[in-house]
Design a protein around this motif. Structure first.
Motif, PDB file in Angstrom:
ATOM      1  N   VAL A  69       0.859  -1.180   0.000  1.00 12.55           N
ATOM      2  CA  VAL A  69       0.000   0.000   0.000  1.00 12.55           C
ATOM      3  C   VAL A  69       0.899   1.235   0.000  1.00 12.55           C
ATOM      4  O   VAL A  69       1.836   1.327   0.806  1.00 12.55           O
ATOM      5  N   VAL A  70       0.624   2.162  -0.909  1.00 10.34           N
ATOM      6  CA  VAL A  70       1.355   3.427  -0.957  1.00 10.34           C
ATOM      7  C   VAL A  70       0.381   4.545  -0.600  1.00 10.34           C
ATOM      8  O   VAL A  70      -0.667   4.688  -1.241  1.00 10.34           O
ATOM      9  N   LEU A  71       0.708   5.319   0.417  1.00  4.97           N
ATOM     10  CA  LEU A  71      -0.166   6.375   0.926  1.00  4.97           C
ATOM     11  C   LEU A  71       0.364   7.750   0.522  1.00  4.97           C
ATOM     12  O   LEU A  71       1.548   8.051   0.703  1.00  4.97           O
ATOM     13  N   VAL A  72      -0.533   8.582  -0.029  1.00  7.66           N
ATOM     14  CA  VAL A  72      -0.154   9.916  -0.504  1.00  7.66           C
ATOM     15  C   VAL A  72      -0.964  10.964   0.248  1.00  7.66           C
ATOM     16  O   VAL A  72      -2.198  10.939   0.219  1.00  7.66           O
ATOM     17  N   HIS A  73      -0.271  11.885   0.899  1.00  4.63           N
ATOM     18  CA  HIS A  73      -0.948  12.887   1.722  1.00  4.63           C
ATOM     19  C   HIS A  73      -1.554  14.007   0.888  1.00  4.63           C
ATOM     20  O   HIS A  73      -1.346  14.102  -0.334  1.00  4.63           O
ATOM     21  N   GLY A  74      -2.304  14.877   1.550  1.00  4.13           N
ATOM     22  CA  GLY A  74      -2.958  15.983   0.877  1.00  4.13           C
ATOM     23  C   GLY A  74      -2.082  17.220   0.783  1.00  4.13           C
ATOM     24  O   GLY A  74      -0.905  17.209   1.158  1.00  4.13           O
ATOM     25  N   GLY A  75      -2.659  18.293   0.279  1.00  4.90           N
ATOM     26  CA  GLY A  75      -1.926  19.522   0.050  1.00  4.90           C
ATOM     27  C   GLY A  75      -1.518  20.233   1.327  1.00  4.90           C
ATOM     28  O   GLY A  75      -2.278  20.270   2.294  1.00  4.90           O
ATOM     29  N   THR A  76      -0.331  20.785   1.327  1.00  2.00           N
ATOM     30  CA  THR A  76       0.286  21.582   2.399  1.00  2.00           C
ATOM     31  C   THR A  76       0.546  20.790   3.679  1.00  2.00           C
ATOM     32  O   THR A  76       0.940  21.354   4.678  1.00  2.00           O
ATOM     33  N   THR A  77       0.316  19.484   3.651  1.00  2.86           N
ATOM     34  CA  THR A  77       0.585  18.646   4.822  1.00  2.86           C
ATOM     35  C   THR A  77       1.797  17.765   4.540  1.00  2.86           C
ATOM     36  O   THR A  77       2.534  17.997   3.576  1.00  2.86           O
ATOM     37  N   ASP A  78       2.019  16.750   5.356  1.00  3.09           N
ATOM     38  CA  ASP A  78       3.107  15.814   5.092  1.00  3.09           C
ATOM     39  C   ASP A  78       2.659  14.400   5.436  1.00  3.09           C
ATOM     40  O   ASP A  78       1.519  14.172   5.844  1.00  3.09           O
ATOM     41  N   GLY A  79       3.566  13.458   5.249  1.00  2.00           N
ATOM     42  CA  GLY A  79       3.204  12.057   5.405  1.00  2.00           C
ATOM     43  C   GLY A  79       2.866  11.620   6.808  1.00  2.00           C
ATOM     44  O   GLY A  79       2.284  10.548   7.005  1.00  2.00           O
ATOM     45  N   SER A  80       3.204  12.434   7.820  1.00  2.00           N
ATOM     46  CA  SER A  80       2.949  12.024   9.199  1.00  2.00           C
ATOM     47  C   SER A  80       1.459  11.866   9.499  1.00  2.00           C
ATOM     48  O   SER A  80       1.087  11.164  10.440  1.00  2.00           O
ATOM     49  N   GLY A  81       0.603  12.499   8.687  1.00  2.00           N
ATOM     50  CA  GLY A  81      -0.834  12.368   8.889  1.00  2.00           C
ATOM     51  C   GLY A  81      -1.354  10.952   8.647  1.00  2.00           C
ATOM     52  O   GLY A  81      -2.463  10.613   9.074  1.00  2.00           O
TER      53      GLY A  81
ATOM     54  N   VAL B 149      -3.050   5.148  10.019  1.00  2.00           N
ATOM     55  CA  VAL B 149      -3.406   4.203   8.956  1.00  2.00           C
ATOM     56  C   VAL B 149      -2.230   3.264   8.680  1.00  2.00           C
ATOM     57  O   VAL B 149      -2.413   2.053   8.503  1.00  2.00           O
ATOM     58  N   HIS B 150      -1.042   3.823   8.617  1.00  2.00           N
ATOM     59  CA  HIS B 150       0.170   3.022   8.428  1.00  2.00           C
ATOM     60  C   HIS B 150       0.249   1.904   9.469  1.00  2.00           C
ATOM     61  O   HIS B 150       0.494   0.734   9.139  1.00  2.00           O
ATOM     62  N   ASP B 151       0.028   2.254  10.729  1.00  2.00           N
ATOM     63  CA  ASP B 151       0.150   1.270  11.807  1.00  2.00           C
ATOM     64  C   ASP B 151      -0.904   0.174  11.685  1.00  2.00           C
ATOM     65  O   ASP B 151      -0.611  -1.011  11.911  1.00  2.00           O
ATOM     66  N   ILE B 152      -2.126   0.556  11.331  1.00  2.00           N
ATOM     67  CA  ILE B 152      -3.204  -0.433  11.187  1.00  2.00           C
ATOM     68  C   ILE B 152      -2.890  -1.407  10.054  1.00  2.00           C
ATOM     69  O   ILE B 152      -3.034  -2.626  10.195  1.00  2.00           O
ATOM     70  N   LEU B 153      -2.454  -0.880   8.915  1.00  2.00           N
ATOM     71  CA  LEU B 153      -2.182  -1.723   7.749  1.00  2.00           C
ATOM     72  C   LEU B 153      -0.964  -2.617   7.972  1.00  2.00           C
ATOM     73  O   LEU B 153      -0.951  -3.775   7.554  1.00  2.00           O
ATOM     74  N   ARG B 154       0.050  -2.082   8.646  1.00  2.00           N
ATOM     75  CA  ARG B 154       1.221  -2.897   8.955  1.00  2.00           C
ATOM     76  C   ARG B 154       0.842  -4.062   9.858  1.00  2.00           C
ATOM     77  O   ARG B 154       1.340  -5.179   9.690  1.00  2.00           O
ATOM     78  N   ALA B 155      -0.060  -3.803  10.800  1.00  2.00           N
ATOM     79  CA  ALA B 155      -0.503  -4.856  11.708  1.00  2.00           C
ATOM     80  C   ALA B 155      -1.269  -5.951  10.966  1.00  2.00           C
ATOM     81  O   ALA B 155      -1.357  -7.082  11.444  1.00  2.00           O
ATOM     82  N   LYS B 156      -1.813  -5.604   9.805  1.00  2.00           N
ATOM     83  CA  LYS B 156      -2.524  -6.581   8.976  1.00  2.00           C
ATOM     84  C   LYS B 156      -1.578  -7.347   8.050  1.00  2.00           C
ATOM     85  O   LYS B 156      -2.013  -8.164   7.252  1.00  2.00           O
ATOM     86  N   GLY B 157      -0.289  -7.048   8.129  1.00  2.00           N
ATOM     87  CA  GLY B 157       0.685  -7.770   7.332  1.00  2.00           C
ATOM     88  C   GLY B 157       0.998  -7.159   5.983  1.00  2.00           C
ATOM     89  O   GLY B 157       1.684  -7.790   5.158  1.00  2.00           O
ATOM     90  N   LEU B 158       0.534  -5.948   5.732  1.00  2.00           N
ATOM     91  CA  LEU B 158       0.790  -5.287   4.457  1.00  2.00           C
ATOM     92  C   LEU B 158       2.064  -4.454   4.530  1.00  2.00           C
ATOM     93  O   LEU B 158       2.404  -3.900   5.585  1.00  2.00           O
ATOM     94  N   ALA B 159       2.771  -4.374   3.415  1.00  2.00           N
ATOM     95  CA  ALA B 159       3.923  -3.485   3.325  1.00  2.00           C
ATOM     96  C   ALA B 159       3.405  -2.086   2.988  1.00  2.00           C
ATOM     97  O   ALA B 159       2.641  -1.922   2.039  1.00  2.00           O
ATOM     98  N   VAL B 160       3.796  -1.085   3.765  1.00  2.00           N
ATOM     99  CA  VAL B 160       3.244   0.262   3.607  1.00  2.00           C
ATOM    100  C   VAL B 160       4.368   1.265   3.354  1.00  2.00           C
ATOM    101  O   VAL B 160       5.378   1.278   4.061  1.00  2.00           O
ATOM    102  N   THR B 161       4.162   2.089   2.319  1.00  2.00           N
ATOM    103  CA  THR B 161       5.087   3.178   2.003  1.00  2.00           C
ATOM    104  C   THR B 161       4.314   4.486   2.068  1.00  2.00           C
ATOM    105  O   THR B 161       3.210   4.591   1.520  1.00  2.00           O
ATOM    106  N   VAL B 162       4.881   5.480   2.742  1.00  2.00           N
ATOM    107  CA  VAL B 162       4.260   6.798   2.833  1.00  2.00           C
ATOM    108  C   VAL B 162       5.075   7.767   1.985  1.00  2.00           C
ATOM    109  O   VAL B 162       6.268   7.976   2.234  1.00  2.00           O
TER     110      VAL B 162
END
Length: 217
Positions: free
Chosen positions: A19-31, A35-48
């Motif tokens: 799963v690749v997560l893309v943040h919105g305007g004027t923000t950053d990936g920390s938002g 979601v990253h933590d939930i998906l990682r716990a499900k066994g998915l590889a996550v890139t922000v």
């Protein structure tokens, strides 16, 4: 919306392990941390992805780079402005589905300015130089805060990243399965606006529960 986003990604069943997560305007990936933590716990590889916000084209390039290094089928997720980014970055062959989280979904050749004119967002912008902007810190909490704690929105306002935008060039929504998450929220853009964008691109829609509206002065 964190749980809703994670559940939507899980329910897609596109055979993806990434799963690749893309943040919105004027923000950053920390938002995306929750979601990253939930998906990682499900066994998915996550890139922000961390968007540079120097131009729409360079934001797309940064996302394509993140997609290119994935090993195997990938779900690409974008929030808000990030929806415009994933629409074009999603043409990569390993992208099996796009997920729009209360996000812009431009049609082929449609500019972000055209979308904004049809669905006014009412964001109070503060110009930084001639061609870049950030949300006005003085009104950030009232307009963008929603039901987030004030200390969180104060930090978001203080750390807002100046951005500039261009036009959309391609569209992946006609060749890749697309899913839209709509949250009934805020005075930014009515839920109807998001659902019309979902319908326009023939995306499958998810409706999340209503949040508290933003404070008013």
């Amino acid at each position: 919306m964190y749980q809703g986003t994670a559940k939507a990604v899980e329910s897609i069943n596109a055979g993806a392990t990434n799963v690749v997560l893309v943040h919105g305007g004027t923000t950053d990936g920390s938002g995306w941390k929750a979601v990253h933590d939930i998906l990682r716990a499900k066994g998915l590889a996550v890139t922000v992805v961390e968007l540079p916000h120097t131009s729409l084209e360079e934001d797309i390039a940064a996302t394509r780079l993140a997609v290119d290094v994935q090993s195997g089928p990938t779900v690409l997720v974008g929030h808000s402005y990030g929806g415009a980014v994933i629409t074009e970055a999603g043409v990569a062959p390993n992208v099996k589905a796009l997920v729009y989280v209360a996000a812009l979904q431009p049609d082929k050749g449609e500019t972000l300015a055209e979308i904004s004119s049809r669905f006014p967002m009412g964001i109070d912008m503060k110009m930084v130089g001639d061609k870049r902007f950030v949300p006005n810190p003085a009104t950030y909490n009232d307009i963008l805060g929603g039901d987030l704690p004030r200390d969180v929105t104060d930090f978001m306002a203080a750390s807002a990243k100046p951005m500039r935008v261009g036009k959309a060039m391609e569209s992946a929504t006609y060749t890749v399965r697309s899913y839209g998450l709509v949250r009934l929220m805020t005075q930014l853009t009515h839920a109807r606006s998001y659902t019309e964008l979902v319908a326009q691109t023939q995306a499958r829609g998810f409706l999340l529960k209503q949040s508290q509206p933003p404070k008013t002065i």
